[in-house]
Design a protein around this motif. Sequence first.
Motif, PDB file in Angstrom:
ATOM      1  N   HIS A   1       1.553  -6.274   8.148  1.00  0.00           N
ATOM      2  CA  HIS A   1       0.106  -6.259   7.933  1.00  0.00           C
ATOM      3  C   HIS A   1      -0.504  -7.645   8.108  1.00  0.00           C
ATOM      4  CE1 HIS A   1      -3.367  -6.943   5.234  1.00  0.00           C
ATOM      5  NE2 HIS A   1      -3.840  -5.909   5.911  1.00  0.00           N
TER       6      HIS A   1
ATOM      7  N   GLY B   1     -12.343  -4.155  -2.700  1.00  0.00           N
ATOM      8  CA  GLY B   1     -10.917  -4.325  -2.919  1.00  0.00           C
ATOM      9  C   GLY B   1     -10.618  -5.767  -3.286  1.00  0.00           C
TER      10      GLY B   1
ATOM     11  N   THR C   1     -19.304   3.821   4.537  1.00  0.00           N
ATOM     12  CA  THR C   1     -19.284   2.879   3.416  1.00  0.00           C
ATOM     13  C   THR C   1     -20.625   2.135   3.325  1.00  0.00           C
ATOM     14  OG1 THR C   1     -18.191   1.429   4.983  1.00  0.00           O
ATOM     15  CG2 THR C   1     -16.807   2.394   3.269  1.00  0.00           C
TER      16      THR C   1
ATOM     17  N   VAL D   1      -4.276  -1.618  10.719  1.00  0.00           N
ATOM     18  CA  VAL D   1      -4.451  -2.589   9.632  1.00  0.00           C
ATOM     19  C   VAL D   1      -4.785  -1.903   8.301  1.00  0.00           C
ATOM     20  CG1 VAL D   1      -6.921  -3.045  10.044  1.00  0.00           C
ATOM     21  CG2 VAL D   1      -5.485  -4.844   9.103  1.00  0.00           C
TER      22      VAL D   1
ATOM     23  N   CYS E   1     -11.373  -5.873   1.931  1.00  0.00           N
ATOM     24  CA  CYS E   1     -12.049  -5.292   3.093  1.00  0.00           C
ATOM     25  C   CYS E   1     -12.165  -6.281   4.269  1.00  0.00           C
ATOM     26  CB  CYS E   1     -13.440  -4.856   2.649  1.00  0.00           C
ATOM     27  SG  CYS E   1     -14.434  -4.158   3.961  1.00  0.00           S
TER      28      CYS E   1
ATOM     29  N   ARG F   1      -0.952   1.491  -4.908  1.00  0.00           N
ATOM     30  CA  ARG F   1       0.061   0.526  -4.481  1.00  0.00           C
ATOM     31  C   ARG F   1       1.396   0.935  -5.093  1.00  0.00           C
ATOM     32  NH1 ARG F   1      -3.998  -0.526  -2.026  1.00  0.00           N
ATOM     33  NH2 ARG F   1      -4.960  -2.567  -1.719  1.00  0.00           N
TER      34      ARG F   1
ATOM     35  N   GLY G   1     -16.101   1.535   8.498  1.00  0.00           N
ATOM     36  CA  GLY G   1     -17.293   0.689   8.499  1.00  0.00           C
ATOM     37  C   GLY G   1     -18.625   1.423   8.553  1.00  0.00           C
TER      38      GLY G   1
ATOM     39  N   TYR H   1      -2.057   6.189   2.307  1.00  0.00           N
ATOM     40  CA  TYR H   1      -3.055   5.783   3.313  1.00  0.00           C
ATOM     41  C   TYR H   1      -2.725   6.375   4.680  1.00  0.00           C
ATOM     42  CZ  TYR H   1      -4.956   2.392   0.016  1.00  0.00           C
ATOM     43  OH  TYR H   1      -5.556   1.809  -1.071  1.00  0.00           O
TER      44      TYR H   1
ATOM     45  N   ARG I   1      -3.506  -8.603  10.525  1.00  0.00           N
ATOM     46  CA  ARG I   1      -4.743  -9.040   9.876  1.00  0.00           C
ATOM     47  C   ARG I   1      -5.200 -10.401  10.434  1.00  0.00           C
ATOM     48  NH1 ARG I   1      -8.182  -7.238   5.171  1.00  0.00           N
ATOM     49  NH2 ARG I   1      -9.472  -9.061   5.028  1.00  0.00           N
TER      50      ARG I   1
ATOM     51  N   ARG J   1      -5.417  -7.305   0.902  1.00  0.00           N
ATOM     52  CA  ARG J   1      -5.928  -6.074   1.503  1.00  0.00           C
ATOM     53  C   ARG J   1      -7.420  -5.896   1.267  1.00  0.00           C
ATOM     54  NH1 ARG J   1      -1.251  -3.436   3.580  1.00  0.00           N
ATOM     55  NH2 ARG J   1      -2.813  -2.419   4.880  1.00  0.00           N
TER      56      ARG J   1
ATOM     57  N   LYS K   1       0.852  -1.195   0.000  1.00  0.00           N
ATOM     58  CA  LYS K   1       0.000   0.000   0.000  1.00  0.00           C
ATOM     59  C   LYS K   1       0.887   1.243   0.000  1.00  0.00           C
ATOM     60  CE  LYS K   1      -4.585  -0.848   1.942  1.00  0.00           C
ATOM     61  NZ  LYS K   1      -5.523  -0.646   3.046  1.00  0.00           N
TER      62      LYS K   1
HETATM   63  C1  HEM Z   1     -20.428  -1.491   1.808  1.00  0.00           C
HETATM   64  C2  HEM Z   1     -19.511  -1.334   2.737  1.00  0.00           C
HETATM   65  C3  HEM Z   1     -18.031  -1.328   2.493  1.00  0.00           C
HETATM   66  C4  HEM Z   1     -17.319  -1.102   1.347  1.00  0.00           C
HETATM   67  C5  HEM Z   1     -17.863  -0.783  -0.044  1.00  0.00           C
HETATM   68  C6  HEM Z   1     -15.917  -1.237   1.681  1.00  0.00           C
HETATM   69  C7  HEM Z   1     -14.882  -1.113   0.772  1.00  0.00           C
HETATM   70  C8  HEM Z   1     -13.550  -1.360   1.065  1.00  0.00           C
HETATM   71  C9  HEM Z   1     -12.482  -1.360   0.103  1.00  0.00           C
HETATM   72  C10 HEM Z   1     -12.638  -1.081  -1.384  1.00  0.00           C
HETATM   73  C11 HEM Z   1     -11.340  -1.650   0.757  1.00  0.00           C
HETATM   74  C12 HEM Z   1      -9.958  -1.836   0.139  1.00  0.00           C
HETATM   75  C13 HEM Z   1      -9.069  -0.630   0.369  1.00  0.00           C
HETATM   76  C14 HEM Z   1      -7.723  -0.776  -0.297  1.00  0.00           C
HETATM   77  O1  HEM Z   1      -7.354  -1.835  -0.786  1.00  0.00           O
HETATM   78  O2  HEM Z   1      -7.044   0.209  -0.336  1.00  0.00           O
HETATM   79  C15 HEM Z   1     -11.670  -1.816   2.145  1.00  0.00           C
HETATM   80  C16 HEM Z   1     -10.750  -2.106   3.136  1.00  0.00           C
HETATM   81  C17 HEM Z   1     -11.049  -2.143   4.469  1.00  0.00           C
HETATM   82  N1  HEM Z   1     -12.316  -2.087   5.024  1.00  0.00           N
HETATM   83 FE1  HEM Z   1     -14.059  -1.904   4.028  1.00  0.00          FE
HETATM   84  N2  HEM Z   1     -15.806  -1.519   3.018  1.00  0.00           N
HETATM   85  C18 HEM Z   1     -17.068  -1.589   3.552  1.00  0.00           C
HETATM   86  C19 HEM Z   1     -17.399  -1.876   4.867  1.00  0.00           C
HETATM   87  C20 HEM Z   1     -16.486  -2.059   5.874  1.00  0.00           C
HETATM   88  C21 HEM Z   1     -16.825  -2.366   7.253  1.00  0.00           C
HETATM   89  C22 HEM Z   1     -18.237  -2.563   7.777  1.00  0.00           C
HETATM   90  C23 HEM Z   1     -15.628  -2.409   7.942  1.00  0.00           C
HETATM   91  C24 HEM Z   1     -15.354  -2.689   9.399  1.00  0.00           C
HETATM   92  C25 HEM Z   1     -16.159  -2.750  10.342  1.00  0.00           C
HETATM   93  C26 HEM Z   1     -14.556  -2.177   7.003  1.00  0.00           C
HETATM   94  C27 HEM Z   1     -13.221  -2.180   7.304  1.00  0.00           C
HETATM   95  C28 HEM Z   1     -12.192  -2.173   6.391  1.00  0.00           C
HETATM   96  C29 HEM Z   1     -10.782  -2.295   6.737  1.00  0.00           C
HETATM   97  C30 HEM Z   1     -10.198  -2.420   8.140  1.00  0.00           C
HETATM   98  C31 HEM Z   1     -10.063  -2.286   5.531  1.00  0.00           C
HETATM   99  C32 HEM Z   1      -8.557  -2.415   5.360  1.00  0.00           C
HETATM  100  C33 HEM Z   1      -8.202  -3.887   5.218  1.00  0.00           C
HETATM  101  C34 HEM Z   1      -6.713  -4.160   5.073  1.00  0.00           C
HETATM  102  O3  HEM Z   1      -5.988  -3.350   4.500  1.00  0.00           O
HETATM  103  O4  HEM Z   1      -6.319  -5.241   5.513  1.00  0.00           O
HETATM  104  N3  HEM Z   1     -15.119  -1.972   5.758  1.00  0.00           N
HETATM  105  N4  HEM Z   1     -13.026  -1.659   2.315  1.00  0.00           N
END
Ligand code: HEM
Length: 481
Positions: A115, A420, A289, A106, A426, A353, A286, A95, A119, A424, A91
């Motif tokens: 990471h 995603g 989104t 994370v 979600c 990235r 969370g 970020y 994770r 990485r 990444k």
């Molecule tokens: C419709 C709802 C959601 C969408 C569209 C969404 C979308 C995304 C996307 C596209 C990424 C990738 C980011 C990247 O690669 O740079 C991501 C990562 C992440 N999301 Fe979501 N998200 C949603 C809901 C949530 C919820 C409910 C949570 C937690 C309670 C959450 C926590 C995270 C976390 C912690 C990451 C980073 C993961 C990592 O890098 O290991 N997201 N999300």
Amino acid sequence: MLKCQAAPFERVIEYLVRSLNNPLNKVPGPLYARFTNLPLKAAVISGRRIYHVHALHERYGPLVRIAPSEVAVADAQAFKLIHGVNSGFEKSPWYKDMVSIGREGVFTMANNKTHAARRRLLSRPFSKSHLRQHWEVVAKERVRLAVSQIRSEIVATGCADVLKWWTFMASDVSTHLMFGESFHTLEEGKVSDYIRKLQSALMGGGIGVELPLVRWIGRRLPFQICRDLWAANDYLMGYAKLAVSNMKSSQGKTNVFANMMTEAEKGERLDDEDVRIETQSLIVAGSETTSITLTYIVWAVLSRPDLQRRVEQELQTLQQDFGDADVEQLQLLNAVVEETLRLYGAAPGGLPRIVPAAGTTMRDLFLPRGTTVTTQAYTFHRDANIFPEPLEYIPERWMASNEDRHRVSDAAKAVYAPFGSGARTCLGVHLAYMELRMAAAACFRDCAGVRLAPSATPASMEMENFFLIAPAEHKCEITMP
Ligand code: HEM
């Protein structure tokens, strides 16, 4: 004296020579992108990044240079290369810069090894089975209250803003899971300071990366809007203390971190500051989104009365007290969720990235180490070679029973990335699906027959893009005919 005057001149010459010899010059793109990232910055600040990059792809093709050291990628092979597990693409520091709260969590961690360890620790509480066992009851109760509030507001005032109510709902679910107690914003029904900060955190972060000086000054100015945009993360970090105290308390205010301490004893450790950092980013990642995606689900279905009728009909098969597993069986409703995520998922923008040390080759073009490569779901999801009639909202393309040419192919599934992709992807994907499914089902069942209010027009729902998308008017009102 002469030397002093020559230095800037030499620097300009050096810069021009470097620019002219840059291997990225072979990547198609507008000439200005060799020298400046200002047009890209302007697009970010004005909330149009996805459109700007998409237009450049349409003009220059799947690989396009969008800034001196940044290439946008809309090629399926290259997507796999970048996001594949163990790809070596980390990444970008963007970020960390965006979240700007000190220690990495994370969401922001760049190093793939660090990471992976974090994770592993967080994955169990966010698995589907764990969520169903421990947290479905919370989500279900908040969903029911949100829909009941929507109905009451329609009865009392003639219309209800679903974006507002979904924001309260998703925020209440997030605070309950992360802090161990809900803030009951659904009961209050008002946009509190906390909600305003939550809504501004990612927008302020995105703009702040482009204009660091403005962010630095903004943080110190006594204006509400500046505090909302640029002090949001610090403010939310203040609340994150609650997560630490509740995690340790014996008052029954358990949260997702509670069992993590037992896991931590087996290896990776989380200290109090880590818990605060993770809480803050999970709350931000969370809430908006989920509420924005849900709003577009309502908008997309109510814009198509025939689809609405069929969805309402399917929901009649549900028992009164349905749960997530029941809704997961509904073909049309789940197809609606996927199709909305394809066209209006809340995070369709560039995921930056960094090209690893050995450099990389994509579509026969060499990209040197350190180049930023970004893929955006917005473009992949609108590629006519991948999704036939990509701009048409056709939920049936996701249905197993569908045999026509719209049916989503394996190639399409490989680049379908509303959450995603790869290591990485979600972390909250199962929680998100649970909330989206259950809230959409409860809304279309308990508010059967509702219509979009006159204020909910295509223009008002046009997507603005500050990392996440949001409806231009920041509301979506529905009414009863
Ligand atoms: C419709 C709802 C959601 C969408 C569209 C969404 C979308 C995304 C996307 C596209 C990424 C990738 C980011 C990247 O690669 O740079 C991501 C990562 C992440 N999301 Fe979501 N998200 C949603 C809901 C949530 C919820 C409910 C949570 C937690 C309670 C959450 C926590 C995270 C976390 C912690 C990451 C980073 C993961 C990592 O890098 O290991 N997201 N999300």
